[in-house]
Scaffold this motif. Structure first.
Motif, PDB file in Angstrom:
ATOM      1  N   LYS A  25       0.703  -1.468  -0.293  1.00  0.00           N
ATOM      2  CA  LYS A  25      -0.399   0.016  -0.399  1.00  0.00           C
ATOM      3  C   LYS A  25       1.001   1.023   0.323  1.00  0.00           C
ATOM      4  N   ARG A  26      -0.089   2.102  -0.160  1.00  0.00           N
ATOM      5  CA  ARG A  26       0.983   3.802  -0.299  1.00  0.00           C
ATOM      6  C   ARG A  26       1.471   4.134   1.176  1.00  0.00           C
ATOM      7  N   ILE A  27       2.741   4.108   1.532  1.00  0.00           N
ATOM      8  CA  ILE A  27       2.924   4.708   2.484  1.00  0.00           C
ATOM      9  C   ILE A  27       3.812   6.242   2.565  1.00  0.00           C
ATOM     10  N   ASP A  28       4.549   6.882   3.810  1.00  0.00           N
ATOM     11  CA  ASP A  28       4.812   8.098   3.647  1.00  0.00           C
ATOM     12  C   ASP A  28       6.649   7.271   3.823  1.00  0.00           C
ATOM     13  N   LYS A  29       7.212   8.097   3.810  1.00  0.00           N
ATOM     14  CA  LYS A  29       8.663   8.846   3.958  1.00  0.00           C
ATOM     15  C   LYS A  29       8.790   8.019   5.222  1.00  0.00           C
ATOM     16  N   GLU A  30       8.524   8.329   6.342  1.00  0.00           N
ATOM     17  CA  GLU A  30       8.711   8.312   7.222  1.00  0.00           C
ATOM     18  C   GLU A  30       8.776   6.449   8.307  1.00  0.00           C
ATOM     19  N   THR A  31       7.994   6.682   7.291  1.00  0.00           N
ATOM     20  CA  THR A  31       7.085   4.407   7.601  1.00  0.00           C
ATOM     21  C   THR A  31       8.015   4.133   6.478  1.00  0.00           C
ATOM     22  N   PHE A  32       8.761   4.127   5.880  1.00  0.00           N
ATOM     23  CA  PHE A  32       9.105   3.563   5.120  1.00  0.00           C
ATOM     24  C   PHE A  32      10.757   3.440   5.634  1.00  0.00           C
ATOM     25  N   LEU A  33      11.418   4.718   5.884  1.00  0.00           N
ATOM     26  CA  LEU A  33      12.382   4.290   6.805  1.00  0.00           C
ATOM     27  C   LEU A  33      12.687   4.033   8.021  1.00  0.00           C
ATOM     28  N   ASN A  34      11.678   3.144   8.738  1.00  0.00           N
ATOM     29  CA  ASN A  34      11.538   3.379   9.860  1.00  0.00           C
ATOM     30  C   ASN A  34      11.109   1.535  10.293  1.00  0.00           C
ATOM     31  N   THR A  35      10.162   0.793   8.909  1.00  0.00           N
ATOM     32  CA  THR A  35      10.268   0.110   8.951  1.00  0.00           C
ATOM     33  C   THR A  35      11.418  -0.820   8.223  1.00  0.00           C
ATOM     34  N   VAL A  36      12.146  -0.272   7.307  1.00  0.00           N
ATOM     35  CA  VAL A  36      14.047  -1.013   7.361  1.00  0.00           C
ATOM     36  C   VAL A  36      14.370  -0.615   8.275  1.00  0.00           C
ATOM     37  N   VAL A  37      14.332   0.339   9.142  1.00  0.00           N
ATOM     38  CA  VAL A  37      16.016   0.469  10.585  1.00  0.00           C
ATOM     39  C   VAL A  37      14.596  -0.972  10.885  1.00  0.00           C
ATOM     40  N   ASP A  38      13.462  -0.873  11.139  1.00  0.00           N
ATOM     41  CA  ASP A  38      13.799  -2.215  11.901  1.00  0.00           C
ATOM     42  C   ASP A  38      13.654  -3.660  11.311  1.00  0.00           C
ATOM     43  N   TYR A  39      13.580  -3.642  10.092  1.00  0.00           N
ATOM     44  CA  TYR A  39      14.327  -4.920   8.733  1.00  0.00           C
ATOM     45  C   TYR A  39      15.868  -5.072   9.679  1.00  0.00           C
ATOM     46  N   MET A  40      16.957  -3.935   9.873  1.00  0.00           N
ATOM     47  CA  MET A  40      18.453  -4.352  10.466  1.00  0.00           C
ATOM     48  C   MET A  40      17.806  -4.303  11.473  1.00  0.00           C
ATOM     49  N   GLU A  41      17.355  -4.311  12.317  1.00  0.00           N
ATOM     50  CA  GLU A  41      17.685  -4.282  13.493  1.00  0.00           C
ATOM     51  C   GLU A  41      19.059  -5.812  13.970  1.00  0.00           C
ATOM     52  N   PRO A  42      18.145  -7.094  14.058  1.00  0.00           N
ATOM     53  CA  PRO A  42      18.504  -8.347  13.981  1.00  0.00           C
ATOM     54  C   PRO A  42      20.404  -8.290  13.910  1.00  0.00           C
ATOM     55  N   VAL A  43      20.884  -7.930  12.884  1.00  0.00           N
ATOM     56  CA  VAL A  43      22.237  -7.903  12.341  1.00  0.00           C
ATOM     57  C   VAL A  43      22.973  -6.218  12.630  1.00  0.00           C
ATOM     58  N   LEU A  44      22.010  -5.200  13.631  1.00  0.00           N
ATOM     59  CA  LEU A  44      22.499  -4.314  14.276  1.00  0.00           C
ATOM     60  C   LEU A  44      24.542  -4.082  14.741  1.00  0.00           C
ATOM     61  N   GLY A  45      24.296  -5.321  15.117  1.00  0.00           N
ATOM     62  CA  GLY A  45      25.585  -5.041  15.791  1.00  0.00           C
ATOM     63  C   GLY A  45      26.514  -6.000  15.104  1.00  0.00           C
ATOM     64  N   LYS A  46      26.464  -5.973  14.331  1.00  0.00           N
ATOM     65  CA  LYS A  46      27.330  -7.226  13.388  1.00  0.00           C
ATOM     66  C   LYS A  46      28.942  -6.252  12.516  1.00  0.00           C
ATOM     67  N   SER A  47      28.133  -5.068  12.407  1.00  0.00           N
ATOM     68  CA  SER A  47      29.527  -4.173  11.515  1.00  0.00           C
ATOM     69  C   SER A  47      28.568  -3.019  11.663  1.00  0.00           C
ATOM     70  N   ASN A  48      29.924  -2.545  10.920  1.00  0.00           N
ATOM     71  CA  ASN A  48      29.699  -0.939  11.405  1.00  0.00           C
ATOM     72  C   ASN A  48      29.396  -0.393   9.217  1.00  0.00           C
ATOM     73  N   LYS A  49      29.441  -1.243   8.715  1.00  0.00           N
ATOM     74  CA  LYS A  49      29.131  -1.097   7.299  1.00  0.00           C
ATOM     75  C   LYS A  49      27.843  -1.527   6.892  1.00  0.00           C
TER      76      LYS A  49
END
Ligand code: BGC
Length: 431
Positions: A102-126
């Motif tokens: 569905k159509r979303i706004d930019k904030e929802t897009f960015l927050n969803t991507v960061v949610d997806y990243m959470e499980p691996v965030l501590g594994k690399s800074n790149k």
């Protein structure tokens, strides 16, 4: 030629949908459009510089977070290379691409991507981020989105600097910033293949995607990229070839385009790629039914559908006596079955010829691959490219006939498992 086939050809050609594409005549314009884009006088090919260096070696043992935002899925993983350049892929996860359902706004897009990243965030800074949408790559490796396409709708997203915007969300959650390296999926595919074929030598490389969308990238001499103020060496160029507008559209191409989220834009992509072609074939079949090319029963069956997927069309071509949607519906009439076959086959033929213009244009523009022992290696990705042997047979035929035999340029296609993830990791670690 049998009468039924002649009728189909007449119908298709009179609506501008025939497969009688004059590859030779289109090549010159395609190359001119490439050259304009490199000069910064864009016609329809954006010719985006990637600032990606080619030829460094991959750091061994250093993990990198890899993300892949495509037209359908969003994939996350951690990739590490071993001593033999073999890739280890851990923590792999696949999510829906935000903005597809569905159509979303930019904030929802960015927050969803960061949610997806959470499980691996501590594994690399790149983070190597394969971002398969028209994006201007910035010299520091981040990228500014020109605009979403492939029917993805994210309000307010055009112009956002992707890595920087994600860092702002990470910081707002009290998390560490990351170093983002953005690249296109064609570039990722190309990087996965460089130097990967033992016993072979390639004159150059092309990354080709034919899936939900389409695009190509290739390696250009910097001295030909007037819009980049550097003259020595080579740089990968993301052509955004799906945006090419010189491919002679027909009536149903134009009708389909008018019904998309971005009319007028990405015209070539809408003629060849998976997100659109089922619908294009459906519109053509409905037109043919209107012109009396099918039995009333088959015409009713078509009218009862809303659209078709490219898979429906491909399944029929591969198994016209099978039990998939179209084969079942055409069971009662040999004529319907054959007419259906001629129309769908002609669409695949048309796409193979258009793709030959795209690939041939790059070979002729760069002058690469003139020695058959050192062909240009095309790393091809995408379900539409790999799922149909009928299409591949046609593409190989036209490349040989129109490019190899006429101009003496040689190329070969290769494909790898996990090419996007691996190429993104290679590019991210090297740049
Ligand atoms: C995008 C390209 C991408 C291609 C294949 C197109 O719609 O504009 O950036 O490379 O799809 O995924």
């Amino acid at each position: 030629m049998d009468r039924q086939k002649a009728k189909v050809i007449h119908f298709l050609e009179s609506h501008g949908m025939g497969d009688n594409i004059a590859v030779d005549a289109l090549l010159e314009n395609f190359i001119e459009d490439m050259e304009s884009g490199l000069r910064g006088e864009t016609k329809s090919l954006l010719m985006i510089p990637t600032y990606m260096e080619i030829g460094k070696s991959v750091p061994i043992g250093e993990p990198i977070i890899v993300m892949d935002a495509g037209g359908t899925n969003f994939r996350v993983a951690l990739v590490t290379f071993g001593g033999e350049r073999e890739a280890q892929i851990d923590h792999f996860a696949k999510y829906p691409m935000p903005g597809t359902e569905k159509r979303i706004d930019k904030e929802t897009f960015l927050n969803t991507v960061v949610d997806y990243m959470e499980p691996v965030l501590g594994k690399s800074n790149k983070v190597g981020f394969c971002f398969s949408f028209p994006t201007e790559i910035l010299p520091d490796g981040d990228g500014r989105l020109i605009g979403f396409n492939k029917e993805i709708e994210v309000d307010g997203s055009a112009g956002m600097v992707v890595g920087e915007s994600l860092n702002a969300v990470l910081e707002s959650r009290g998390l560490e910033r990351k170093r983002f390296i953005l690249l296109n999926d064609t570039v990722a595919a190309m990087f996965s293949g460089i130097g990967s074929q033992p016993g072979k030598s390639h004159d150059s490389y092309i990354g080709l995607i034919l899936g939900t969308g389409t695009n190509t990238c290739y390696i250009e001499e910097k001295k030909h990229i007037a819009k980049v103020a550097e003259s020595d060496g080579y740089m990968a160029i993301n052509m955004e070839s799906g945006g090419y507008d010189g491919m002679c559209r027909g009536e149903y191409d134009k009708a389909l385009d008018a019904a998309t989220n971005n009319p007028g834009d990405h015209q070539y992509e809408k003629m060849v790629s998976g997100a659109y072609r089922g619908d294009l074939i459906y519109r053509t079949l409905r037109g043919a039914a209107g012109a009396g090319l099918f039995s009333p029963a088959f015409a009713d069956f078509l009218a009862g559908l809303n659209t078709l997927s490219l898979k429906d069309a491909g399944d029929f071509l591969a198994h016209p006596f099978g039990d998939d949607l179209l084969a079942s519906a055409a069971k009662a009439s040999e004529d319907d079955r054959r007419t259906l076959y001629y129309i769908i086959d002609s669409n695949f033929e048309r796409v193979a010829r258009l793709m030959t213009v795209n690939i041939g244009g790059i070979l002729l523009k760069t002058g690469k691959g003139q020695d058959p022992t050192r062909p240009v290696c095309i790393i091809a990705e995408g379900t539409v490219f790999h799922s149909s042997s009928e299409f591949r047979r046609k593409l190989d035929y036209h490349i040989k006939k129109e490019i190899e035999e006429k101009y003496g340029h040689y190329c070969e296609f290769v494909g790898f498992d996990d090419a996007t993830l691996i190429g993104t990791a290679v590019a991210g670690l090297m740049n």
